[in-house]
Design an enzyme around this catalytic site. Structure first.
Site, mmCIF file in Angstrom:
data_model
loop_
_atom_site.group_PDB
_atom_site.id
_atom_site.type_symbol
_atom_site.label_atom_id
_atom_site.label_comp_id
_atom_site.label_asym_id
_atom_site.label_seq_id
_atom_site.Cartn_x
_atom_site.Cartn_y
_atom_site.Cartn_z
ATOM 1 N N GLY A 16 15.155 36.180 34.697
ATOM 2 C CA GLY A 16 15.759 35.095 35.532
ATOM 3 C C GLY A 16 15.438 35.492 36.958
ATOM 4 O O GLY A 16 16.383 35.006 37.696
ATOM 5 N N LYS A 189 24.837 49.998 28.954
ATOM 6 C CA LYS A 189 24.130 51.218 29.340
ATOM 7 C C LYS A 189 23.586 50.880 30.709
ATOM 8 O O LYS A 189 22.801 49.944 30.925
ATOM 9 C CB LYS A 189 22.888 51.443 28.292
ATOM 10 N N LYS A 191 21.548 53.348 32.226
ATOM 11 C CA LYS A 191 20.375 54.167 32.743
ATOM 12 C C LYS A 191 19.241 53.358 33.023
ATOM 13 O O LYS A 191 18.586 53.674 34.008
ATOM 14 C CB LYS A 191 20.195 55.330 31.378
ATOM 15 N N PRO A 192 18.837 52.412 32.268
ATOM 16 C CA PRO A 192 17.729 51.660 32.651
ATOM 17 C C PRO A 192 17.794 51.034 33.969
ATOM 18 O O PRO A 192 16.671 51.314 34.760
ATOM 19 C CB PRO A 192 17.529 50.453 31.619
ATOM 20 N N THR A 193 18.494 50.719 34.496
ATOM 21 C CA THR A 193 19.005 50.179 35.959
ATOM 22 C C THR A 193 18.818 51.259 36.996
ATOM 23 O O THR A 193 17.938 51.244 37.926
ATOM 24 C CB THR A 193 20.636 49.514 36.104
ATOM 25 N N GLY A 361 -0.198 16.702 28.301
ATOM 26 C CA GLY A 361 -0.950 17.610 27.601
ATOM 27 C C GLY A 361 -2.269 17.589 27.435
ATOM 28 O O GLY A 361 -3.027 16.530 28.219
ATOM 29 N N CYS A 388 1.990 10.778 31.276
ATOM 30 C CA CYS A 388 0.677 11.175 31.465
ATOM 31 C C CYS A 388 -0.141 11.019 30.130
ATOM 32 O O CYS A 388 -0.429 10.049 29.609
ATOM 33 C CB CYS A 388 0.555 12.605 32.053
ATOM 34 N N GLU A 412 -11.570 11.801 26.113
ATOM 35 C CA GLU A 412 -11.347 13.026 26.142
ATOM 36 C C GLU A 412 -11.211 13.549 24.539
ATOM 37 O O GLU A 412 -11.541 14.824 24.361
ATOM 38 C CB GLU A 412 -9.749 13.215 26.742
ATOM 39 N N ARG A 469 -7.271 14.184 34.426
ATOM 40 C CA ARG A 469 -8.515 13.995 34.644
ATOM 41 C C ARG A 469 -8.715 12.554 34.176
ATOM 42 O O ARG A 469 -9.765 11.944 34.844
ATOM 43 C CB ARG A 469 -9.516 14.911 34.289
ATOM 44 N N HIS A 514 3.700 12.781 36.725
ATOM 45 C CA HIS A 514 4.651 13.328 36.014
ATOM 46 C C HIS A 514 6.226 13.188 36.873
ATOM 47 O O HIS A 514 6.453 14.186 37.916
ATOM 48 C CB HIS A 514 4.335 14.874 36.261
ATOM 49 N N GLU A 516 8.942 14.352 36.108
ATOM 50 C CA GLU A 516 9.676 15.342 36.026
ATOM 51 C C GLU A 516 9.674 16.486 37.229
ATOM 52 O O GLU A 516 10.463 17.348 37.258
ATOM 53 C CB GLU A 516 9.442 16.095 34.755
HETATM 54 N N1 GLN Z 1 -5.178 15.419 29.136
HETATM 55 C C1 GLN Z 1 -5.033 14.027 29.778
HETATM 56 C C2 GLN Z 1 -5.800 14.200 31.089
HETATM 57 O O1 GLN Z 1 -6.374 14.995 31.761
HETATM 58 C C3 GLN Z 1 -3.405 14.419 30.167
HETATM 59 C C4 GLN Z 1 -3.193 15.223 31.070
HETATM 60 C C5 GLN Z 1 -1.508 15.473 31.165
HETATM 61 O O2 GLN Z 1 -0.888 14.751 30.349
HETATM 62 N N2 GLN Z 1 -1.144 16.339 32.265
HETATM 63 O O3 GLN Z 1 -5.794 12.925 31.877
#
Ligand code: GLN
Length: 549
Positions: A16, A189, A191-193, A361, A388, A412, A469, A514, A516
């Protein structure tokens, strides 16, 4: 004159360090100082953009399009600043610069070497943010990897040199280590520190502060022992015991006077005491929300939570204004496909879920499962949020099921599909280099008044971060619109679809960007906030139905 803090880690990885660095940034910011954080990674990839999520976790994207380590996400969330490509460096990028300079003849016939050329380039990058912005008070640089790794040596050597060149009060070193609890012996312990701090010292860096990561409090005796063996006053050894939420960490270190001691060591005079009232209130809600709601996340890398780090954090943030904790139910999209997955099986899998999210993804594995999840949420009127790839899957489902495009697909997944509702953008078609060539970073989006998206944002112009893409194929927009889709957000020239929604559904919204990547604990992303609100309302409807019998 900026001050420099270096954060290193020892004993093991995954302690962390990113959260520790972000916490330091958070506390110094809370004292009114201008802080910038950066991450230096010793690996040879130029950036993590081409790495698999299994190797590296999430790729965090900044406004300027830089594809970065996920720690930059923690930095932005903990200090509420916007970072840039200057703030993430890899050994690959260092060598890229040096080899480019060498080919240009910049080294005037000299032999190019790790010392001084590589270390000089690293030092140049350490001070670069403060050179660009003279108002910066503190630069915090986190070094990836673990002290003792061969590849991190040039980075540590650069730090050693920079510390030597600067006055003592201008730099300090914070070292994070593991203090294990040995069950058989019934004790912790040190020691590692001791070894790890000694290793750092042998490279020429004396740790000024030590953070001891452990399962339970380390206690005064161990603290005194570590301090003695590591040349430090005991109060410079911090107890970094595990906490329930990462948002507790700043409160924990502040209670141990970390910000005071660091300011004293660096002779910093911050404008005021740390104002953490808002952070405390937020953390209280995160730790003890009055109610809970369950969101199913249908993804491909579900065994690896780091692959969706920012989504996880966005839900934590979105729970705060909704006064709920969000339980995230991770569903492997491949488990939603196959011949045996009928309605009954989906009912069972999504039982007790009040919302469905399909995240981003790449590649075709598990795609049908995501399409099935989108259809299930659409037909059962469960709040749906696509991000996305999630938007692309929703468009394929709607194309196939509502627009009469039986073969609808993304090129795709099926380059020969006759109905490419999702296709490669024109300017993506001739790209050969994989790194840094997607549609990346912040793009403006215009939102149609009167839509769900407009109600969520409360405005008509927003900017969101991209990494993809493929795009919605404009040739199919009329057919999809006739099937009930409203394209509620587009690029200002209307050429690129950014947001789609289904007005016939209580909450069905998907975005090409995105969101997020822009959520902060103090400013939850409006789309996540409203999606969680819709999930809460869905749960209330279910409770009311149950109560009626
Ligand atoms: N694979 C998809 C693209 O390239 C979606 C990419 C993603 O979800 N970031 O458009």
């Amino acid at each position: 004159m900026a001050k420099y803090i270096f954060v290193t880690g020892g004993v093991v990885s995954a302690l962390g360090k990113g959260i520790a660095a972000a916490t330091l940034g958070n506390l110094l910011t809370a004292r009114g100082l201008q802080v910038v954080l950066q991450k230096f990674d010793p690996y040879l990839n130029v950036d993590p953009g081409t790495m698999s999520p299994y190797q590296h976790g999430e790729v965090f994207v900044l406004d300027d399009g830089a594809e970065c380590d996920l720690d930059l996400g923690h930095y932005e969330r903990f200090t509420d600043v916007t970072l840039s490509q200057d703030n993430n460096l890899t050994a690959g990028k260092v060598y890229e610069t040096i080899l480019y300079n060498e080919r240009k003849g910049k080294y005037l016939g000299r032999t190019v070497q790790v010392i001084p050329h590589v270390t000089d380039e690293i030092k140049r990058r350490i001070v670069l943010p403060a050179q660009k912005r003279p108002d910066i008070d503190v630069v915090i640089t986190e070094i990836g990897g673990t002290v003792g790794d061969i590849e991190s040596l040039p980075f540590l050597e650069a730090i050693r040199q920079l510390r030597l060149e600067q006055a003592v009060e201008n730099t300090c070193s914070v070292h994070l280590t593991l203090v294990p609890y040995i069950d058989a012996a019934g004790e912790i312990k040190t020691k590692p520190t001791q070894h790890s701090v000694a290793e750092l010292r042998s490279i020429g860096i004396q740790a000024d502060f030590i953070i001891c990561r452990s399962r339970q409090p380390i206690g005064d005796e161990a603290r005194r022992k570590i301090a003695l063996f590591c040349n430090l006053p005991p109060e410079y050894v911090f107890d970094g015991q595990d906490v329930r939420s990462i948002y507790e960490v700043p409160l924990n270190y502040h209670a141990q006077k970390m910000d005071d001691l660091v300011c004293k060591r660096l002779r910093l005079e911050p404008p005021h005491a740390a104002d953490l009232a808002e952070w405390e209130r937020m953390t209280r809600m995160i730790l003890a929300p009055p109610d809970r709601v369950r969101i199913a996340i249908v993804g491909k890398y579900v065994e690896l939570k780091d692959a969706y780090k920012s989504i996880t954090e966005s839900f934590v943030h979105a729970g705060i204004p909704n006064h709920v904790g969000v339980d995230q139910v991770w569903i492997d999209s491949e488990s939603l496909e196959g011949r045996d997955v009928g309605e009954g099986k989906l009912d069972e899998i999504f039982k007790d879920c009040h919302g469905v999210l399909v995240p981003g993804g790449f590649g075709d594995r598990g795609i049908q499962g995501k399409i099935n999840a989108s259809r299930y949420a659409r037909e059962r009127e469960i709040p749906f949020f696509g991000i996305c790839l999630g938007l692309q899957c929703a468009m394929i489902d709607i194309g196939r099921d509502l627009a009469g495009l039986a073969m609808a697909n993304s090129s795709e997944f099926d380059p020969a599909t006759p109905h490419a509702v999702i296709h490669l953008m024109e300017h993506q078609q001739y790209i050969e280099m994989m790194g840094g060539t997607m549609r990346l970073g912040a793009w403006p989006c215009a939102i149609k008044p009167g839509t769900l998206a407009h109600r969520c944002y409360g405005r008509a112009d927003v900017s969101e971060r991209h990494r993809h893409r493929y795009e919605v194929n404009n040739a199919y927009r009329p057919a999809l619109a006739a099937a009930g889709v409203v394209f509620s957000g587009t690029s200002p020239d209307e050429q690129l679809v950014e947001i789609m929604e289904l007005p016939s559904h209580p909450f069905f919204l998907a975005v090409q960007f995105h969101p997020e990547l822009k959520s902060r604990p103090n400013r939850p992303h409006p789309l996540f906030r409203e999606f969680v609100r819709a999930a809460v309302e869905h749960q209330e409807r279910i409770r009311a139905q149950k109560a009626q019998g």
